[in-house]
Design a protein around this motif. Structure first.
Motif, PDB file in Angstrom:
ATOM      1  N   ALA B  23       1.109  -1.157  -0.185  1.00 20.73           N
ATOM      2  CA  ALA B  23       0.024  -0.149  -0.031  1.00 20.73           C
ATOM      3  C   ALA B  23       0.740   1.239  -0.163  1.00 20.73           C
ATOM      4  N   VAL B  24       1.780   1.159   0.913  1.00 19.47           N
ATOM      5  CA  VAL B  24       2.716   2.327   0.848  1.00 19.47           C
ATOM      6  C   VAL B  24       3.509   2.666  -0.430  1.00 19.47           C
ATOM      7  N   VAL B  26       2.425   1.570  -3.619  1.00 14.46           N
ATOM      8  CA  VAL B  26       1.643   1.989  -4.540  1.00 14.46           C
ATOM      9  C   VAL B  26       1.242   3.799  -4.519  1.00 14.46           C
ATOM     10  N   TYR B  27       0.949   3.871  -3.137  1.00 12.77           N
ATOM     11  CA  TYR B  27       0.643   5.276  -2.678  1.00 12.77           C
ATOM     12  C   TYR B  27       1.645   6.186  -3.279  1.00 12.77           C
ATOM     13  N   LEU B  35      -5.719   9.423  -3.060  1.00  9.65           N
ATOM     14  CA  LEU B  35      -5.550   7.934  -3.618  1.00  9.65           C
ATOM     15  C   LEU B  35      -6.627   7.663  -4.564  1.00  9.65           C
ATOM     16  N   ASP B 233       0.081  12.922   2.727  1.00 13.15           N
ATOM     17  CA  ASP B 233       0.857  13.454   1.949  1.00 13.15           C
ATOM     18  C   ASP B 233       1.862  12.071   1.253  1.00 13.15           C
ATOM     19  N   PRO B 234       1.954  11.826   0.094  1.00  7.15           N
ATOM     20  CA  PRO B 234       2.560  10.801  -0.699  1.00  7.15           C
ATOM     21  C   PRO B 234       3.987  10.940  -0.431  1.00  7.15           C
ATOM     22  N   VAL B 236       5.524  11.079   2.384  1.00  5.87           N
ATOM     23  CA  VAL B 236       5.869  10.287   3.293  1.00  5.87           C
ATOM     24  C   VAL B 236       6.115   9.040   2.843  1.00  5.87           C
ATOM     25  N   ALA B 237       4.967   8.524   1.899  1.00  2.00           N
ATOM     26  CA  ALA B 237       5.074   7.172   1.277  1.00  2.00           C
ATOM     27  C   ALA B 237       6.485   7.067   0.648  1.00  2.00           C
TER      28      ALA B 237
END
Lengths: 296, 283
Positions: B23-24, B26-27, B35, B233-234, B236-237
């Motif tokens: 999930a992380v 992909v985001y 998302l 906030d992506p 962070v991803a």
């Protein structure tokens, strides 16, 4: 495992060898003494000050901060924490046992890939994995957006006890798999063949031979998961929030928001004693068990 | 249980373990901040955007240096301890090992609180200020890095033959020459695997760092925690994906290193060697 015959040292050499060994061990033991044991002792002392946001600490010694833990919200928070940990341990065991069986019967590349799948999450930060679950379970997350895309009502699972339970189960599953697999790997295949040769059904073999022999692994794994999930902070804080407050979250807020160090220290001591009792009990249990099994 | 049922259960478990990191990832390549299902494309803009996130960047560097210092100190204290435990014929061997491994099963936040309190007492008593420096963090991280080094190096030393060292001694090598030319090189795999695991564990630690990190010493996991708690906030991803990649690389590396060690153990008739990367829960 060691090849060659052990060499007999004369007594004085043995003694000096032992002295060197103690010296070599000292720095590491000193770290545990200075960074873990002494601070825990200090927490004991801080817990004996009168509770409340007072600085500098004075008065006492008294047990009021411990007594304060008996009033709301602590008992209900402690019960919830305990319930979550027990449920996590049960789920991790139910899911982990078949995986450990499968792993212990795998060989070669398949085993290597599985080990990688189990070990990699352990090396990732728990915050990153909790973040992943937030992305999955949030209203604007993977589950919510998929439901919306299918024009179904959005469901947000974030900030529920179920979300905490799911993430705790995921984060402790690898430990249980590894603990059970270590026990399973030690079972002599001849034992299973013997049980079957004597006419035991696979089910009977499982319950009479495999299950008892995996008990040490289970006890080690379960006590670790139990204590680990009792002590978890990131997962309940990020996925449960105010909907699933746990004991460690209370400790954190006592320190950072209420500045009530005596109560925070008292709660820490209670948690430490409880965790140590669980771990010690488990160690004793598996030792007595193995003594009985092997007649030592 | 039939093999198919076991395989199905294993597949479910492995899927659960993969979900959160996936999930992380992909985001982190999502084109927009929100998302989208199904995704409308992929973009690396959040990785480039990391440069504008001073808190995450500073956290990254703090965690890298903290991990390096804690690992170095853990090697210096842990390798001698592993030598003593495997070669010292000490009577209280098991108890010493249990003491060294115990911090792994104690609540990290409580240990952090203990260190924080001790630092405050030290400052009051002697005027030595450690707040705002890496010192309390390094001390706390030593508690969790030493066990990994000790376990991994000890496992490695268990499989090497002490008779080799005795032969070196009888051929005239002094104790230090034997140590540096025979014993330590033969435990090389365990040392490297222990160092890699210790670094990654320190790098990702959150529970112990949370109360000790402040200002410039905020570590990456703490910075991520503070950021995800507040807004979506992506970026962070993106930074999280980098740590996921590092964890997988470390797992592959330790597996590679411990491989020859294992086959050697298997040829001498023993069963599976303890995997240095696998933290067997200590009871």
């Amino acid at each position: 495992m060691r090849g060659g015959a052990p060499i007999e040292f004369p007594p004085h050499m043995d003694r000096s060898r032992r002295r060197v060994a103690v010296l070599l061990l000292l720095p590491a033991l000193l770290v545990v003494a200075v960074v873990a044991a002494a601070p825990i002792g200090l927490l004991f002392r801080v817990a004996l000050y009168p509770p409340g946001p007072v600085a500098p600490l004075s008065g006492g010694p008294e047990l009021d901060s411990f007594a304060g833990l008996l009033s709301a919200p602590y008992p209900s928070v402690a019960l919830r924490t305990l319930r979550l940990s027990l449920l996590t341990t049960v789920l991790v065991t139910l899911l982990g046992f078949p995986v450990a069986l499968f792993l212990s019967r795998s060989r070669g590349l398949s085993r290597r890939i599985q080990t990688l799948l189990i070990v990699s999450p352990l090396l990732m930060s728990v915050v990153v994995r909790a973040y992943g679950w937030m992305l999955i379970l949030g209203r604007q997350g993977f589950v919510g957006e998929t439901l919306a895309a299918l024009s179904l009502p959005r469901v947000g699972l974030l900030h529920t006890e179920a979300a905490v339970l799911l993430a705790l189960t995921e984060s402790f599953l690898p430990f249980m798999i590894l603990a059970l697999a270590a026990s399973l790997d030690r079972i002599d295949p001849d034992l299973l063949a013997a049980a079957r040769g004597l006419g035991a059904s696979p089910v009977r073999t499982f319950f009479a031979v495999v299950a008892p022999l995996t008990l040490p692994g289970f006890v080690a794994g379960a006590s670790f998961v139990l204590v680990g999930s009792l002590s978890a902070y990131a997962i309940p804080a990020l996925l449960g929030g105010s909907a699933a407050r746990t004991f460690v979250m209370e400790i954190y807020e006592l320190v950072t928001i209420s500045f009530d160090w005596p109560t925070a220290a008292a709660a820490s001591i209670v948690l430490l004693l409880f965790a140590s009792a669980l771990l010690g009990g488990a160690a004793l249990l598996s030792r007595r068990r193995s003594a009985r099994t092997f007649g030592a | 249980m039939p093999r198919i049922a076991l395989g199905a259960a294993a597949a479910v478990a492995y899927a659960v373990l993969l979900l959160a990191p996936l999930a992380v990832i992909v985001y982190s390549v999502s084109p927009g901040a929100a998302l989208e299902i199904p995704p409308s494309g992929a973009s690396l803009r959040w990785y480039a955007g990391l440069a504008d996130q001073p808190r995450l960047i500073s956290g990254l560097f703090t965690s890298l240096s903290l991990g390096a210092i804690a690992t170095g100190a853990a090697l210096v204290t842990g390798i001698p301890a592993a030598l003593a435990l495997t070669r010292g014929s000490l009577p209280g061997r098991e108890a010493c090992l249990a003491v060294l491994l115990s911090p792994l099963s104690l609540p990290g936040l409580v240990l952090g609180l203990g260190v924080l309190t001790s630092a405050a007492v030290l400052a009051n008593a002697t005027g030595i200020q450690t707040a705002g420096t890496l010192l309390p963090l390094v001390a706390a991280h030593l508690l969790i890095t030493i066990p990994w080094v000790v376990r991994s190096v000890a496992a490695s030393l268990e499989t090497t033959d002490p008779a080799l060292e005795d032969q070196a001694r009888s051929l005239g090598a002094g104790p230090f020459a034997t140590l540096f030319l025979v014993t330590l090189p033969s435990a090389r795999a365990g040392i490297v695997a222990g160092a890699v695991s210790a670094f990654v564990i320190s790098f990702g630690n959150f529970a112990m760092s949370l109360l000790l990190a402040s200002g410039r010493t905020v570590t990456l996991p703490v910075a991520i925690y503070e950021t995800v708690d507040r807004y979506q906030d992506p970026t962070v991803a993106a930074v999280s994906t980098l740590t996921i990649a590092a964890a997988v690389a470390a797992a592959v590396l330790t597996d590679r290193i411990s491989r020859p060690l294992k086959s050697r153990g298997a040829s001498s008739g023993s069963g599976r060697q303890p995997d240095p990367a696998a933290p067997e829960p200590n009871a």
